[in-house]
Design a protein around this motif. Structure first.
Motif, short mmCIF file in Angstrom:
data_model
loop_
_atom_site.label_atom_id
_atom_site.label_comp_id
_atom_site.label_asym_id
_atom_site.label_seq_id
_atom_site.Cartn_x
_atom_site.Cartn_y
_atom_site.Cartn_z
N TYR A 10 0.70 5.74 -0.70
CA TYR A 10 -0.21 6.88 -0.63
C TYR A 10 0.52 8.18 -0.96
CZ TYR A 10 -2.42 3.35 2.34
OH TYR A 10 -2.93 2.17 2.84
N THR B 8 -5.05 -3.74 8.91
CA THR B 8 -5.46 -2.49 9.52
C THR B 8 -4.61 -2.10 10.72
OG1 THR B 8 -7.04 -3.71 10.86
CG2 THR B 8 -7.86 -2.77 8.81
N ARG C 181 2.58 1.34 3.58
CA ARG C 181 2.01 0.58 4.69
C ARG C 181 1.90 -0.88 4.31
NH1 ARG C 181 -4.26 1.25 6.68
NH2 ARG C 181 -3.98 0.56 8.82
N PHE D 161 6.01 7.46 6.61
CA PHE D 161 6.02 8.64 5.74
C PHE D 161 7.42 8.96 5.25
CE2 PHE D 161 1.82 10.54 5.87
CZ PHE D 161 1.22 9.84 6.89
N TYR E 220 -3.82 6.83 -3.98
CA TYR E 220 -3.30 5.68 -3.28
C TYR E 220 -3.27 4.47 -4.19
CZ TYR E 220 -8.29 4.56 -2.42
OH TYR E 220 -9.63 4.29 -2.56
N TYR F 111 -3.05 0.04 -4.04
CA TYR F 111 -3.09 -1.20 -3.26
C TYR F 111 -1.99 -2.16 -3.67
CZ TYR F 111 -7.79 0.16 -1.74
OH TYR F 111 -8.87 0.82 -1.21
N TYR G 83 -1.40 -1.95 10.97
CA TYR G 83 -0.08 -1.44 10.66
C TYR G 83 -0.14 0.06 10.35
CZ TYR G 83 1.32 -6.28 10.35
OH TYR G 83 1.56 -7.59 10.64
N GLU G 84 0.86 0.76 10.88
CA GLU G 84 0.90 2.21 10.66
C GLU G 84 1.44 2.52 9.28
OE1 GLU G 84 2.87 0.48 12.61
OE2 GLU G 84 4.88 1.35 12.77
N GLN G 85 1.22 3.75 8.86
CA GLN G 85 1.84 4.25 7.63
C GLN G 85 3.21 4.83 7.97
OE1 GLN G 85 -0.61 7.01 5.50
NE2 GLN G 85 -2.15 5.49 4.98
N LYS H 191 0.84 -1.20 0.00
CA LYS H 191 0.00 0.00 0.00
C LYS H 191 0.88 1.25 0.00
CE LYS H 191 -3.35 -2.95 0.69
NZ LYS H 191 -2.56 -4.17 0.44
#
Lengths: 113, 114
Positions: free
Chosen positions: A33, A98, A94, A104, A48, A50, A100-102, A31
């Motif tokens: 973004y 659900t 990421r 940056f 974003y 997938y 798991y954090e993103q 993932k």
């Protein structure tokens, strides 16, 4: 420390120019973004992905486009830059799931003159 | 759709004191995760703390802790012994269901006064 990179970090460019903001990650995340953020303000999701060959538009309409040909690479392109595109662009990635954090990237600060 | 609300655009705290940043969210999911991110001026956004909704125990990470009230859909961040390096924009975020996106609040700008 997250292995997600963005280049360039700063870019000043004239109106009408085509630009590509690069984003790469070495974590194998599916993932990815792109966010647009004015200084000190909230993040707006603009694109974003997938996974490879999967791209979607985000919550904020943007004139930019993205591509995802390789897992690790998620570039953003503006065909004709305008002053209204002046902003900071943040890339994130990421793992699936659900919980798991993103992670940056450091961001690209774009100024269109 | 899920929403995340941070009602404090700005907060300030004296060095060494404690401050609490508020966050509320709205969801119909029962299983989800909540995050606090920190974005220092001109620096990279990093994760501060994460909370699993199925866990009753509040998450803690050194000087950072949360007060998670699931019924009230509240997720506040407490910073103890505030340091100058804590000055940053703090974002609350939600992740749940089959949605691969994080939903972010608008952020709270924290100033730490010496």
């Amino acid at each position: 420390e997250a292995d997600i990179y963005q280049t360039p970090r700063y870019l000043v460019i004239g109106t009408g120019k085509k630009i590509t903001l690069e984003c790469s990650q070495t974590m194998g995340h599916d993932k990815m973004y792109w966010y647009q953020q004015d200084p000190g303000m909230e993040l707006h999701l603009i694109h974003y992905s997938y996974g490879v060959n999967s791209t979607e538009k985000g919550d904020l309409s943007s004139e930019s486009t993205v591509s995802r040909i390789r897992t690790e690479h998620f570039p953003l392109t503006l065909e004709s830059a305008r002053p209204s595109h002046t902003s900071q662009y943040l890339c994130a990635s990421r793992r699936a799931g659900t919980n798991y954090e993103q992670y940056f990237g450091p961001g690209t600060r774009l100024t269109v003159t | 759709a899920q929403t995340v609300t941070q009602s404090q655009p700005e907060m300030s705290v004296q060095e060494a004191e404690t401050v609490t940043l508020s966050c509320t969210y709205d969801t119909s999911e029962s299983d989800y995760y909540l995050f606090w991110y920190k974005q220092p001026p001109s620096r990279q956004m990093i994760l501060v703390i994460r909370q699993e909704a199925y866990k009753q125990q509040n998450a803690t990470e050194n000087r950072f802790s949360v007060n998670f009230q699931k019924a009230a859909k509240s997720f506040s961040l407490k910073i103890s012994d505030s340091q100058l390096g804590d000055a940053a924009m703090y974002f609350c975020a939600y992740s749940g269901g089959s949605n691969y996106k994080l939903t972010f609040g608008k952020g709270t700008l924290l100033t730490v006064n010496p």
